[in-house]
Design a protein around this motif. Structure first.
Motif, mmCIF file in Angstrom:
data_model
loop_
_atom_site.group_PDB
_atom_site.id
_atom_site.type_symbol
_atom_site.label_atom_id
_atom_site.label_comp_id
_atom_site.label_asym_id
_atom_site.label_seq_id
_atom_site.Cartn_x
_atom_site.Cartn_y
_atom_site.Cartn_z
ATOM 1 N N PRO A 163 42.707 39.248 32.036
ATOM 2 C CA PRO A 163 42.381 38.117 32.913
ATOM 3 C C PRO A 163 41.977 38.502 34.339
ATOM 4 C CG PRO A 163 44.288 37.581 31.593
ATOM 5 C CD PRO A 163 43.996 39.033 31.339
ATOM 6 N N HIS A 164 42.503 39.603 34.863
ATOM 7 C CA HIS A 164 42.164 39.946 36.250
ATOM 8 C C HIS A 164 40.674 40.238 36.417
ATOM 9 C CE1 HIS A 164 42.101 44.127 34.844
ATOM 10 N NE2 HIS A 164 41.593 44.469 36.008
ATOM 11 N N LEU A 165 39.998 40.592 35.335
ATOM 12 C CA LEU A 165 38.571 40.876 35.406
ATOM 13 C C LEU A 165 37.748 39.618 35.638
ATOM 14 C CD1 LEU A 165 38.326 43.454 32.475
ATOM 15 C CD2 LEU A 165 38.382 43.937 34.936
ATOM 16 N N LEU A 166 38.363 38.454 35.493
ATOM 17 C CA LEU A 166 37.675 37.179 35.725
ATOM 18 C C LEU A 166 37.867 36.662 37.142
ATOM 19 C CD1 LEU A 166 38.736 35.389 32.407
ATOM 20 C CD2 LEU A 166 36.551 36.515 32.881
ATOM 21 N N ALA A 167 38.508 37.431 37.990
ATOM 22 C CA ALA A 167 38.839 36.952 39.332
ATOM 23 C C ALA A 167 37.619 36.462 40.101
ATOM 24 C CB ALA A 167 39.556 38.049 40.122
ATOM 25 N N SER A 168 36.506 37.166 39.976
ATOM 26 C CA SER A 168 35.315 36.794 40.749
ATOM 27 C C SER A 168 34.751 35.436 40.349
ATOM 28 C CB SER A 168 34.234 37.861 40.599
ATOM 29 O OG SER A 168 33.826 37.974 39.245
ATOM 30 N N ALA A 169 35.131 34.961 39.156
ATOM 31 C CA ALA A 169 34.651 33.653 38.700
ATOM 32 C C ALA A 169 35.607 32.526 39.066
ATOM 33 C CB ALA A 169 34.441 33.669 37.187
ATOM 34 N N MET A 170 36.841 32.852 39.419
ATOM 35 C CA MET A 170 37.867 31.835 39.633
ATOM 36 C C MET A 170 37.635 31.045 40.914
ATOM 37 S SD MET A 170 41.315 33.926 38.527
ATOM 38 C CE MET A 170 41.526 34.573 36.870
ATOM 39 N N LYS A 171 37.781 29.721 40.797
ATOM 40 C CA LYS A 171 37.748 28.836 41.960
ATOM 41 C C LYS A 171 39.102 28.160 42.165
ATOM 42 C CE LYS A 171 32.832 27.769 41.232
ATOM 43 N NZ LYS A 171 31.844 26.668 40.968
ATOM 44 N N ALA A 172 39.997 28.372 41.231
ATOM 45 C CA ALA A 172 41.317 27.754 41.281
ATOM 46 C C ALA A 172 42.228 28.466 42.276
ATOM 47 C CB ALA A 172 41.961 27.786 39.898
ATOM 48 N N THR A 173 43.246 27.747 42.718
ATOM 49 C CA THR A 173 44.354 28.372 43.434
ATOM 50 C C THR A 173 45.281 28.987 42.378
ATOM 51 O OG1 THR A 173 44.228 26.734 45.205
ATOM 52 C CG2 THR A 173 46.270 27.997 45.022
ATOM 53 N N ILE A 174 45.658 30.236 42.601
ATOM 54 C CA ILE A 174 46.404 30.991 41.587
ATOM 55 C C ILE A 174 47.819 31.297 42.092
ATOM 56 C CG2 ILE A 174 46.472 33.096 40.203
ATOM 57 C CD1 ILE A 174 44.089 31.317 39.535
ATOM 58 N N TYR A 175 48.792 31.093 41.208
ATOM 59 C CA TYR A 175 50.179 31.487 41.500
ATOM 60 C C TYR A 175 50.676 32.340 40.347
ATOM 61 C CZ TYR A 175 55.082 31.281 42.893
ATOM 62 O OH TYR A 175 56.358 31.611 43.286
ATOM 63 N N ILE A 176 51.082 33.564 40.661
ATOM 64 C CA ILE A 176 51.582 34.494 39.644
ATOM 65 C C ILE A 176 52.957 34.984 40.054
ATOM 66 C CG2 ILE A 176 51.227 36.717 38.490
ATOM 67 C CD1 ILE A 176 48.213 36.315 38.952
ATOM 68 N N ALA A 177 53.936 34.774 39.176
ATOM 69 C CA ALA A 177 55.297 35.260 39.414
ATOM 70 C C ALA A 177 55.658 36.243 38.306
ATOM 71 C CB ALA A 177 56.292 34.108 39.451
ATOM 72 N N ALA A 196 42.219 42.647 42.680
ATOM 73 C CA ALA A 196 41.153 41.830 42.101
ATOM 74 C C ALA A 196 41.088 40.456 42.762
ATOM 75 C CB ALA A 196 41.370 41.679 40.599
ATOM 76 N N LEU A 197 42.224 39.802 42.922
ATOM 77 C CA LEU A 197 42.227 38.466 43.518
ATOM 78 C C LEU A 197 41.821 38.505 44.988
ATOM 79 C CD1 LEU A 197 45.481 37.013 41.916
ATOM 80 C CD2 LEU A 197 43.118 36.482 41.287
ATOM 81 N N THR A 198 42.300 39.506 45.700
ATOM 82 C CA THR A 198 41.972 39.631 47.124
ATOM 83 C C THR A 198 40.492 39.925 47.315
ATOM 84 O OG1 THR A 198 44.215 40.409 47.622
ATOM 85 C CG2 THR A 198 42.507 40.868 49.243
#
Length: 244
Positions: A163-177, A196-198
Motif C-alpha cells: 500500500p505505501h507505493l500508492l502514497a502519491s495517488a492518495m488524497k485522503a487523510t491517513i492515520y496509521i497506528a 512515502a507519505l511525507t
C-alpha cells in the motif's frame, strides 16, 4: 438501529455484508470497516455498530466471500499450527487486485443507498484489513477522504502491491497506528511508510501504540483496553475532520 444484511454485486460474485446505522435522521457519511484476518464475526459487528452510533453508515464486508470456511477461534488460532496455516492461506487469498475490485463495487453500492450522504467515504482496517483500508485510499482517491490502519501488517513491505507505493495517488487523510514489537510492521516498514507519505505530501499521522498486535479487537488475546480506547478516539477525530 439494528444492523441490516446486504448483498453487494461484485465482478466475481456477490459479497455479503452488514450495514450499520445510527439512530436519527439520514443520510450519514459512510465508512467501510475491513476486518482482521479472522474475518467477520460478532466482535466486528459490535465494533461497526459502535462506530455507526457516532454518526456514520458503516459497511462491514465479508472479505472472504469467495471461499467457504469454518470460523476461527481467535484464542487458539495462532498457537495451533494447522489452524494458523489455514488462516494464513485464507488471508493470502485476498490479493490487492481482488480487494480493489471489491472496494469499487462497495463504493458503488454505498452511493446507491439512501442512508448514505453524498460525501467522501472513510475506511478503517485491522491487521489484514489495515492494508485493504490503505489500498482503498490509493486506488480510489476521489472517493476516499480518510483511511485508518490499526496494527496493519505488511503495509510497507517490499511486495509490488504494498500500500505505501500508492502514497502519491492518495488524497485522503491517513492515520496509521502500529503495534510495538510487531514483525508484520517493523521499524524498517515504519520508516518506509513515513518516507512515502511525507514525500507524497499526504496529510497523515503515523504512530506506534504501546500494545501488541491485535490491540484494538476485543476477542483477540492481545486486546488492550487503553490502546483500544485510544484507537476509537483517533477514529472519531479523523472522520470528524475529514468527512464532516
Amino acid at each position: 438501529m439494528p444492523q441490516r444484511d446486504v448483498l453487494i454485486p461484485t465482478p466475481d460474485g456477490t459479497c455479503d455484508a452488514t450495514l450499520h446505522l445510527p439512530d436519527g435522521s439520514a443520510p450519514w457519511p459512510a465508512v467501510i470497516m475491513f476486518p482482521d484476518a479472522g474475518g467477520v464475526r460478532g466482535t466486528f459487528h459490535e465494533m461497526a455498530q459502535r462506530l455507526a452510533d457516532v454518526g456514520y453508515a458503516v459497511l462491514l464486508p465479508n472479505i472472504y466471500y469467495r471461499s467457504e470456511y469454518e470460523p476461527f477461534d481467535l484464542d487458539t488460532v495462532f498457537t495451533d499450527p494447522e489452524e494458523r496455516a489455514r488462516l494464513m492461506s485464507l488471508a493470502g487469498s485476498v490479493t490487492k487486485d481482488l480487494a480493489t475490485r471489491d472496494t469499487g463495487a462497495t463504493l458503488q453500492f454505498l452511493a446507491e443507498q439512501p442512508e448514505v450522504a453524498d460525501t467522501k467515504v472513510g475506511t478503517t482496517g485491522y491487521c489484514l484489513g489495515g492494508g485493504l483500508a490503505l489500498n482503498a485510499a490509493g486506488r480510489f482517491p476521489d472517493r476516499v477522504g480518510a483511511a485508518a490502519s490499526f496494527h496493519g501488517g505488511q503495509i510497507a513491505s517490499t511486495a509490488p502491491d504494498s500500500p505505501h507505493l500508492l502514497a502519491s495517488a492518495m488524497k485522503a487523510t491517513i492515520y496509521i497506528a502500529g503495534a510495538k514489537d510487531d514483525a508484520s510492521f517493523d521499524d524498517e516498514q515504519f520508516a518506509r511508510m513515513s518516507e512515502a507519505l511525507t514525500a507524497a505530501g499526504v496529510t497523515h499521522a503515523l504512530v506506534t501504540y504501546p500494545a501488541a498486535h491485535g490491540f484494538a479487537v476485543p476477542d483477540n488475546p492481545t486486546f488492550d483496553t487503553d490502546a483500544a480506547e485510544r484507537h476509537w478516539q483517533a477514529l472519531e477525530a479523523l472522520y470528524a475532520s475529514a468527512l464532516g
